[in-house]
Design a protein around this motif. Sequence first.
Motif, PDB file in Angstrom:
ATOM      1  N   GLY A   1      -4.103   1.474   8.584  1.00  0.00           N
ATOM      2  CA  GLY A   1      -3.256   2.612   8.245  1.00  0.00           C
ATOM      3  C   GLY A   1      -3.620   3.276   6.941  1.00  0.00           C
ATOM      4  N   GLN A   2      -3.946   2.504   5.899  1.00  0.00           N
ATOM      5  CA  GLN A   2      -4.283   3.089   4.600  1.00  0.00           C
ATOM      6  C   GLN A   2      -5.622   3.827   4.652  1.00  0.00           C
ATOM      7  N   LYS A   3      -6.577   3.283   5.407  1.00  0.00           N
ATOM      8  CA  LYS A   3      -7.852   3.983   5.582  1.00  0.00           C
ATOM      9  C   LYS A   3      -7.628   5.311   6.309  1.00  0.00           C
ATOM     10  N   LEU A   4      -6.729   5.279   7.292  1.00  0.00           N
ATOM     11  CA  LEU A   4      -6.421   6.478   8.054  1.00  0.00           C
ATOM     12  C   LEU A   4      -5.807   7.544   7.151  1.00  0.00           C
ATOM     13  N   LEU A   5      -4.906   7.130   6.249  1.00  0.00           N
ATOM     14  CA  LEU A   5      -4.299   8.073   5.314  1.00  0.00           C
ATOM     15  C   LEU A   5      -5.350   8.681   4.386  1.00  0.00           C
ATOM     16  N   ALA A   6      -6.248   7.847   3.873  1.00  0.00           N
ATOM     17  CA  ALA A   6      -7.284   8.345   2.975  1.00  0.00           C
ATOM     18  C   ALA A   6      -8.165   9.377   3.685  1.00  0.00           C
ATOM     19  N   LEU A   7      -8.552   9.077   4.927  1.00  0.00           N
ATOM     20  CA  LEU A   7      -9.350  10.020   5.715  1.00  0.00           C
ATOM     21  C   LEU A   7      -8.568  11.300   5.979  1.00  0.00           C
ATOM     22  N   PHE A   8      -7.277  11.149   6.269  1.00  0.00           N
ATOM     23  CA  PHE A   8      -6.426  12.312   6.534  1.00  0.00           C
ATOM     24  C   PHE A   8      -6.401  13.220   5.310  1.00  0.00           C
ATOM     25  N   GLY A   9      -6.283  12.615   4.124  1.00  0.00           N
ATOM     26  CA  GLY A   9      -6.279  13.403   2.893  1.00  0.00           C
ATOM     27  C   GLY A   9      -7.577  14.171   2.706  1.00  0.00           C
TER      28      GLY A   9
END
Length: 266
Positions: free
Chosen positions: A102-110
């Motif tokens: 989930g945190q990797k996904l958020l970073a990519l989303f940003g």
Amino acid sequence: MMPDLLTGALATGSGGVVGLVLGLVGGGGSILAVPLLVYAVGVASPHVAIGTGAVAVSASALGNLLTHWRLGNVKGRCAAVFAAAGVLGAIAGAAAAKALDGQKLLALFGLVMIVVGIVMLRRRGSGGDPAVRLTARTARRLLPPLLGIGFGVGLFSGFFGIGGGFLIVPGLMLATGMPLTFAIGTSLVAVTAFGAATAASYAISGLVDWRLAGLFVGGGLLGGFAGAVLGKVLASRRQVLGTVFAGLVIAVGVYVVSRGLIGLTA
């Protein structure tokens, strides 16, 4: 009881913000849905935020699609082919995203938000062929780019749980040569379909908060109405509003990346 009321109010207000932006600048507001659900509403799981946001994105796009359809701005056959290819891509993208931390996904989303903001700062041309249609005669020329670009944009949309209108509009213009006005109207078919496919994939995995989704959509309808009214008043300043919004998307993207990276190192 109070936390539930506060969460509901924040979800409704966040939906209102997205709807207001959509009404003011005509697109792109849906990319704020996930950050708002995570950081304003307090949804703990990025995956639930993406699934819930996808429901809201799809519902909002459907409402706007009906308006554009009545205005004759939708190229139905081009939209159907593009959306069908994109739905396959969206399902594949959603499956890949659910397997990612989930945190990797958020970073990519940003990071995606930063890129989108930069793209939004570039003005798009309004030329093109308003008479373009997908027929037996034009299929050999139009089908390959519609299918290829549609799948690629759908893959991206499903992975990040966003409508993808900022990619679909130029994608349709590139694939068919249609003018911007028709590309915007036609893109809403794909945004609705991509959002629905992504939402269905997450819902099957139990990653949609339907109560929050309903409140978010309700707030979005109210915000969209307010944005449409305000947009008429500020019609002469649409370009300025679009530039300000692009700056906002970049700023939020930087924040989301930093929070995502902090989550990874914590």
